[in-house]
Design a protein around this motif. Structure first.
Motif, PDB file in Angstrom:
ATOM      1  N   ASN A 245       0.867  -1.179   0.000  1.00  8.59           N
ATOM      2  CA  ASN A 245       0.000   0.000   0.000  1.00  8.59           C
ATOM      3  C   ASN A 245       0.907   1.234   0.000  1.00  8.59           C
ATOM      4  O   ASN A 245       1.889   1.286   0.759  1.00  8.59           O
ATOM      5  CB  ASN A 245      -0.892  -0.007   1.255  1.00  8.59           C
ATOM      6  N   ARG A 246       0.589   2.217  -0.832  1.00  5.05           N
ATOM      7  CA  ARG A 246       1.458   3.402  -0.937  1.00  5.05           C
ATOM      8  C   ARG A 246       1.615   4.118   0.404  1.00  5.05           C
ATOM      9  O   ARG A 246       2.585   4.830   0.610  1.00  5.05           O
ATOM     10  CB  ARG A 246       0.911   4.353  -2.014  1.00  5.05           C
ATOM     11  N   PHE A 247       0.685   3.913   1.311  1.00  4.96           N
ATOM     12  CA  PHE A 247       0.815   4.538   2.628  1.00  4.96           C
ATOM     13  C   PHE A 247       1.944   3.910   3.459  1.00  4.96           C
ATOM     14  O   PHE A 247       2.196   4.356   4.579  1.00  4.96           O
ATOM     15  CB  PHE A 247      -0.510   4.479   3.396  1.00  4.96           C
ATOM     16  N   THR A 248       2.607   2.862   2.942  1.00  2.00           N
ATOM     17  CA  THR A 248       3.797   2.330   3.625  1.00  2.00           C
ATOM     18  C   THR A 248       5.032   2.390   2.713  1.00  2.00           C
ATOM     19  O   THR A 248       6.068   1.802   3.034  1.00  2.00           O
ATOM     20  CB  THR A 248       3.604   0.852   4.062  1.00  2.00           C
ATOM     21  N   HIS A 249       4.922   3.081   1.599  1.00  2.00           N
ATOM     22  CA  HIS A 249       5.973   2.990   0.579  1.00  2.00           C
ATOM     23  C   HIS A 249       7.124   3.975   0.831  1.00  2.00           C
ATOM     24  O   HIS A 249       6.895   5.122   1.200  1.00  2.00           O
ATOM     25  CB  HIS A 249       5.338   3.289  -0.790  1.00  2.00           C
ATOM     26  N   LEU A 250       8.356   3.512   0.605  1.00  2.00           N
ATOM     27  CA  LEU A 250       9.511   4.416   0.634  1.00  2.00           C
ATOM     28  C   LEU A 250       9.661   4.932  -0.801  1.00  2.00           C
ATOM     29  O   LEU A 250       9.890   4.143  -1.723  1.00  2.00           O
ATOM     30  CB  LEU A 250      10.759   3.659   1.091  1.00  2.00           C
ATOM     31  N   HIS A 251       9.527   6.246  -0.977  1.00  2.00           N
ATOM     32  CA  HIS A 251       9.455   6.825  -2.322  1.00  2.00           C
ATOM     33  C   HIS A 251      10.722   6.519  -3.131  1.00  2.00           C
ATOM     34  O   HIS A 251      11.824   6.839  -2.698  1.00  2.00           O
ATOM     35  CB  HIS A 251       9.262   8.337  -2.232  1.00  2.00           C
ATOM     36  N   GLN A 252      10.509   5.936  -4.322  1.00  2.00           N
ATOM     37  CA  GLN A 252      11.636   5.543  -5.166  1.00  2.00           C
ATOM     38  C   GLN A 252      11.892   6.514  -6.308  1.00  2.00           C
ATOM     39  O   GLN A 252      12.822   6.333  -7.091  1.00  2.00           O
ATOM     40  CB  GLN A 252      11.381   4.138  -5.761  1.00  2.00           C
ATOM     41  N   SER A 253      11.068   7.543  -6.422  1.00  2.00           N
ATOM     42  CA  SER A 253      11.196   8.494  -7.531  1.00  2.00           C
ATOM     43  C   SER A 253      10.361   9.729  -7.194  1.00  2.00           C
ATOM     44  O   SER A 253       9.518   9.690  -6.283  1.00  2.00           O
ATOM     45  CB  SER A 253      10.664   7.870  -8.822  1.00  2.00           C
ATOM     46  N   SER A 254      10.569  10.793  -7.974  1.00  2.00           N
ATOM     47  CA  SER A 254       9.714  11.973  -7.753  1.00  2.00           C
ATOM     48  C   SER A 254       8.281  11.656  -8.188  1.00  2.00           C
ATOM     49  O   SER A 254       7.322  12.211  -7.651  1.00  2.00           O
ATOM     50  CB  SER A 254      10.272  13.200  -8.462  1.00  2.00           C
ATOM     51  N   ASP A 255       8.137  10.705  -9.121  1.00  2.00           N
ATOM     52  CA  ASP A 255       6.791  10.291  -9.517  1.00  2.00           C
ATOM     53  C   ASP A 255       6.042   9.657  -8.323  1.00  2.00           C
ATOM     54  O   ASP A 255       4.845   9.877  -8.142  1.00  2.00           O
ATOM     55  CB  ASP A 255       6.894   9.295 -10.686  1.00  2.00           C
ATOM     56  N   ASP A 256       6.772   8.899  -7.506  1.00  2.00           N
ATOM     57  CA  ASP A 256       6.157   8.344  -6.286  1.00  2.00           C
ATOM     58  C   ASP A 256       5.693   9.465  -5.364  1.00  2.00           C
ATOM     59  O   ASP A 256       4.631   9.368  -4.739  1.00  2.00           O
ATOM     60  CB  ASP A 256       7.187   7.490  -5.513  1.00  2.00           C
ATOM     61  N   LEU A 257       6.505  10.513  -5.261  1.00  2.00           N
ATOM     62  CA  LEU A 257       6.130  11.638  -4.388  1.00  2.00           C
ATOM     63  C   LEU A 257       4.864  12.318  -4.914  1.00  2.00           C
ATOM     64  O   LEU A 257       3.973  12.686  -4.147  1.00  2.00           O
ATOM     65  CB  LEU A 257       7.280  12.652  -4.299  1.00  2.00           C
ATOM     66  N   VAL A 258       4.796  12.475  -6.231  1.00  2.00           N
ATOM     67  CA  VAL A 258       3.611  13.104  -6.839  1.00  2.00           C
ATOM     68  C   VAL A 258       2.380  12.232  -6.586  1.00  2.00           C
ATOM     69  O   VAL A 258       1.311  12.724  -6.187  1.00  2.00           O
ATOM     70  CB  VAL A 258       3.821  13.312  -8.360  1.00  2.00           C
ATOM     71  N   LYS A 259       2.549  10.914  -6.777  1.00  2.00           N
ATOM     72  CA  LYS A 259       1.400  10.010  -6.598  1.00  2.00           C
ATOM     73  C   LYS A 259       0.913  10.021  -5.148  1.00  2.00           C
ATOM     74  O   LYS A 259      -0.280   9.888  -4.882  1.00  2.00           O
ATOM     75  CB  LYS A 259       1.772   8.592  -7.028  1.00  2.00           C
ATOM     76  N   LYS A 260       1.849  10.172  -4.229  1.00  2.00           N
ATOM     77  CA  LYS A 260       1.453  10.259  -2.814  1.00  2.00           C
ATOM     78  C   LYS A 260       0.486  11.435  -2.615  1.00  2.00           C
ATOM     79  O   LYS A 260      -0.572  11.299  -1.993  1.00  2.00           O
ATOM     80  CB  LYS A 260       2.705  10.436  -1.945  1.00  2.00           C
ATOM     81  N   VAL A 261       0.854  12.599  -3.158  1.00  2.00           N
ATOM     82  CA  VAL A 261       0.021  13.798  -2.995  1.00  2.00           C
ATOM     83  C   VAL A 261      -1.344  13.607  -3.672  1.00  2.00           C
ATOM     84  O   VAL A 261      -2.389  13.976  -3.130  1.00  2.00           O
ATOM     85  CB  VAL A 261       0.761  15.040  -3.547  1.00  2.00           C
ATOM     86  N   MET A 262      -1.321  12.988  -4.863  1.00  2.00           N
ATOM     87  CA  MET A 262      -2.591  12.750  -5.571  1.00  2.00           C
ATOM     88  C   MET A 262      -3.495  11.801  -4.771  1.00  2.00           C
ATOM     89  O   MET A 262      -4.708  12.016  -4.664  1.00  2.00           O
ATOM     90  CB  MET A 262      -2.308  12.158  -6.960  1.00  2.00           C
ATOM     91  N   MET A 263      -2.867  10.779  -4.201  1.00  2.00           N
ATOM     92  CA  MET A 263      -3.637   9.813  -3.392  1.00  2.00           C
ATOM     93  C   MET A 263      -4.228  10.501  -2.164  1.00  2.00           C
ATOM     94  O   MET A 263      -5.393  10.261  -1.788  1.00  2.00           O
ATOM     95  CB  MET A 263      -2.699   8.672  -2.974  1.00  2.00           C
ATOM     96  N   GLN A 264      -3.446  11.382  -1.555  1.00  2.00           N
ATOM     97  CA  GLN A 264      -3.942  12.067  -0.361  1.00  2.00           C
ATOM     98  C   GLN A 264      -5.110  12.990  -0.713  1.00  2.00           C
ATOM     99  O   GLN A 264      -6.070  13.107   0.036  1.00  2.00           O
ATOM    100  CB  GLN A 264      -2.809  12.865   0.276  1.00  2.00           C
ATOM    101  N   ARG A 265      -4.996  13.662  -1.856  1.00  3.60           N
ATOM    102  CA  ARG A 265      -6.107  14.529  -2.261  1.00  3.60           C
ATOM    103  C   ARG A 265      -7.372  13.689  -2.452  1.00  3.60           C
ATOM    104  O   ARG A 265      -8.462  14.070  -2.031  1.00  3.60           O
ATOM    105  CB  ARG A 265      -5.757  15.284  -3.554  1.00  3.60           C
ATOM    106  N   TYR A 266      -7.183  12.550  -3.102  1.00  6.15           N
ATOM    107  CA  TYR A 266      -8.334  11.673  -3.343  1.00  6.15           C
ATOM    108  C   TYR A 266      -8.991  11.271  -2.014  1.00  6.15           C
ATOM    109  O   TYR A 266     -10.216  11.352  -1.863  1.00  6.15           O
ATOM    110  CB  TYR A 266      -7.862  10.431  -4.122  1.00  6.15           C
ATOM    111  N   CYS A 267      -8.166  10.864  -1.053  1.00  6.92           N
ATOM    112  CA  CYS A 267      -8.709  10.438   0.255  1.00  6.92           C
ATOM    113  C   CYS A 267      -9.412  11.604   0.952  1.00  6.92           C
ATOM    114  O   CYS A 267     -10.477  11.432   1.552  1.00  6.92           O
ATOM    115  CB  CYS A 267      -7.596   9.918   1.164  1.00  6.92           C
ATOM    116  N   GLY A 268      -8.814  12.795   0.885  1.00  8.50           N
ATOM    117  CA  GLY A 268      -9.419  13.965   1.529  1.00  8.50           C
ATOM    118  C   GLY A 268     -10.754  14.332   0.904  1.00  8.50           C
ATOM    119  O   GLY A 268     -11.731  14.652   1.595  1.00  8.50           O
ATOM    120  N   THR A 269     -10.814  14.254  -0.427  1.00  3.68           N
ATOM    121  CA  THR A 269     -12.053  14.593  -1.135  1.00  3.68           C
ATOM    122  C   THR A 269     -13.176  13.636  -0.735  1.00  3.68           C
ATOM    123  O   THR A 269     -14.311  14.045  -0.525  1.00  3.68           O
ATOM    124  CB  THR A 269     -11.838  14.492  -2.669  1.00  3.68           C
ATOM    125  N   LYS A 270     -12.831  12.345  -0.654  1.00  3.02           N
ATOM    126  CA  LYS A 270     -13.858  11.327  -0.409  1.00  3.02           C
ATOM    127  C   LYS A 270     -14.289  11.251   1.048  1.00  3.02           C
ATOM    128  O   LYS A 270     -15.429  10.890   1.342  1.00  3.02           O
ATOM    129  CB  LYS A 270     -13.334   9.936  -0.833  1.00  3.02           C
TER     130      LYS A 270
END
Ligand SMILES: Cc1cc2nc3c(=O)[nH]c(=O)nc-3n(C[C@H](O)[C@H](O)[C@H](O)COP(=O)(O)OP(=O)(O)OC[C@H]3O[C@@H](n4cnc5c(N)ncnc54)[C@H](O)[C@@H]3O)c2cc1C
Length: 482
Positions: A71-96
């Motif tokens: 689950n990305r909520f336990t992931h050690l970021h391997q790229s800046s793309d991972d960092l971006v996806k983290k923020v997108m995932m958080q926005r999704y969770c906040g919206t819902k």
């Protein structure tokens, strides 16, 4: 390894059988408690996201630690793309969920500890990094929730830890044993603590030589017998204990903050990741804070989406959606919200690879992100209050709606634009109230101010990271000034 579903997660938390002091009562079976259950639902959402065909890609990542999907909520970021996806995932969770879903604080702690222990070992010959890798691999495989516990009570803010009237006002190592350490103290404001399987304690500030006892980072299971919990109150929280969900505002989800006390807790060496290396305490604090400041560029934006949606809907229900000043205010809310998001995305895009191999956010932009978060949600709340009208603070209760005498009056006099049911209008007003002045405002406003440090902490980091000397030198070069 199987990624947990929300249901698996809820079962695993129930099995921990945690107890807490809630509203003056020692309380077990927390999953059944009206104040706690909505916060557990919000965490469960972060698990279900990994199983949803629409969001699975966002919520899952391949971890090199266990060579498997986590689950990305336990992931050690391997790229800046991972960092971006983290923020997108958080926005999704906040919206819902329209609330704090409590799972990013452990993720941010893990990424900070991973890189700090690597560098600490290189300088001091310690073996913290391998210990942390072993520990975190287990967290990933078990798909656990980890609370990142940084904030000490701090007592008199003008005094150092050793000068406090009580040395426990900063969590410390009280005793060193051949097989581990005994820690004593407390962590305040802990988000989602009782919904977590594990706690990662970290120092709260940069420690100096002589303050080795307070430079401690370690992992403790939440069901350790020496850890005590006292549940934090939220505005209007007891509405969650009423029969009708209408007055709660958010009928499904909620946040949680807990005062957590460590009463002589023994931690074996394999769970200790910093012990007395004061020169790495500040680095750990700075990195954790920066990841967490990035986090707010996603989660608070998501909650902002919910507030904007509710504001636009109440404008329709009130019959003012077409007015130019209302449209303008909603555009202003969107602009502020997307400005925060832009900072969350940009500090991620410009993330850098650390010597340990994981990626760190751009420190300057992460701090700019959080400094905006200390202001913009307050402005969104002000605009939502303006658009919603005074009923936000004066509306009769759901119980009166059901009353044979009061109910018909409420239905008659709270009717507004045609085509909208009065009860629906009340629901929308209650959600806005929840976010700007109720239980949800703890996460949306007070946490926006203080979570990951108050505004001054970001200003200090911005002044350090901004390269002001270079800017002055550049201007001098341009103008031919020596
Ligand atoms: C909803 C919420 C959730 C949170 N979740 C977590 C969590 O999950 N984990 C965690 O570890 N922490 C968490 N926090 C804690 C958060 O990081 C702290 O609240 C924050 O760092 C501020 O610390 P404080 O509350 O002790 O306030 P203080 O540090 O007392 O700050 C209050 C004011 O005093 C100023 N100040 C403080 N010290 C000094 C000084 N020495 N000199 C001059 N001015 C000073 C500050 O700049 C600020 O303006 C959470 C907080 C909130 C509100």
């Amino acid at each position: 390894m199987a990624l947990k579903t929300g249901k698996d997660y809820l079962k695993s938390i129930e099995e921990l059988d945690l107890e807490a002091h809630v509203l003056g009562q020692k309380t077990g079976d927390l999953h059944e408690h009206g104040l706690v259950a909505p916060s557990q639902e919000a965490v469960a959402f972060t698990f279900d996201g990994a199983h949803d065909s629409e969001t699975g890609d966002l919520f899952k990542a391949v971890s090199p630690l266990c060579d498997d999907e986590v689950n990305r909520f336990t992931h050690l970021h391997q790229s800046s793309d991972d960092l971006v996806k983290k923020v997108m995932m958080q926005r999704y969770c906040g919206t819902k969920t329209a609330c704090c879903f409590q799972r990013c604080v452990g993720l941010d702690a893990a990424n900070a500890i991973f890189s700090t222990t690597f560098e600490c070992d290189a300088k001091h010959g310690t073996d913290y990094h391998q210990r942390f890798k072993d520990y975190w691999r287990w967290v990933q495989l078990e798909d656990l929730v980890v609370d990142g516990a940084m904030t000490d009570p701090k007592g008199d803010r003008s005094k150092r830890p050793a000068d406090q009237a009580d040395p426990d006002l900063f969590l410390r190592v009280k005793e060193r044993r051949p097989d581990g350490v005994v820690i004593s103290g407390a962590k305040l404001h802990q988000t989602g603590m009782l919904n977590s399987h594990e706690i990662l304690v970290m120092p709260t500030l940069t420690m100096r030589p002589g303050e080795e006892a307070w430079a401690i980072c370690a992992a403790v299971p939440t069901n350790h017998p020496g850890v005590r919990y006292i549940y934090g109150r939220q505005t209007s929280d007891t509405r969650k204990l009423e029969d009708s969900m209408l007055d709660v505002g958010n009928p499904v989800f909620g946040g949680q903050e807990v005062m957590t006390v460590f009463e002589d807790v023994f931690v074996p060496h394999e769970r200790v990741f910093l012990d007395g290396e004061v020169d790495y305490s500040g680095i750990m604090v700075e990195r954790f804070a920066s990841y967490h400041r990035q986090s707010y560029g996603g989660c608070k934006v998501g909650v902002g989406d919910a507030l904007i949606g509710a504001t636009a809907l109440i404008a329709q229900m009130n019959g003012v959606a077409g007015a130019s000043h209302i449209r303008d205010k909603i555009v202003e809310m969107i602009h502020l919200n997307e400005t925060i998001y832009s900072c969350g995305i940009s500090c991620s895009t410009l993330g850098e690879r650390m010597p340990a191999g994981n990626y760190q956010v751009n420190l300057l932009l992460a701090n700019v992100c959080k400094l905006n978060v200390t202001r913009f949600p307050y402005e969104l709340a002000r605009l939502a209050t303006d658009v919603a009208g005074g009923l936000l603070g004066t509306m009769p209760s759901a119980a009166d709606l059901d009353d044979p005498v009061a109910g018909p009056y409420i239905k008659k006099y709270l009717a507004a634009a045609e085509g909208f049911a009065v009860t629906d209008r009340m629901k929308v007003l209650r959600l806005i109230e929840n976010l700007v002045a109720g239980a949800g405002a703890v996460g949306y406003l007070i946490e926006s101010m203080h979570g990951a440090g108050p505004p001054t902490a970001q200003r200090i980091m911005i002044s350090r990271q901004a390269g002001l000397k270079d800017k002055v030198a550049q201007v001098k070069r341009l103008l031919g000034i020596d």
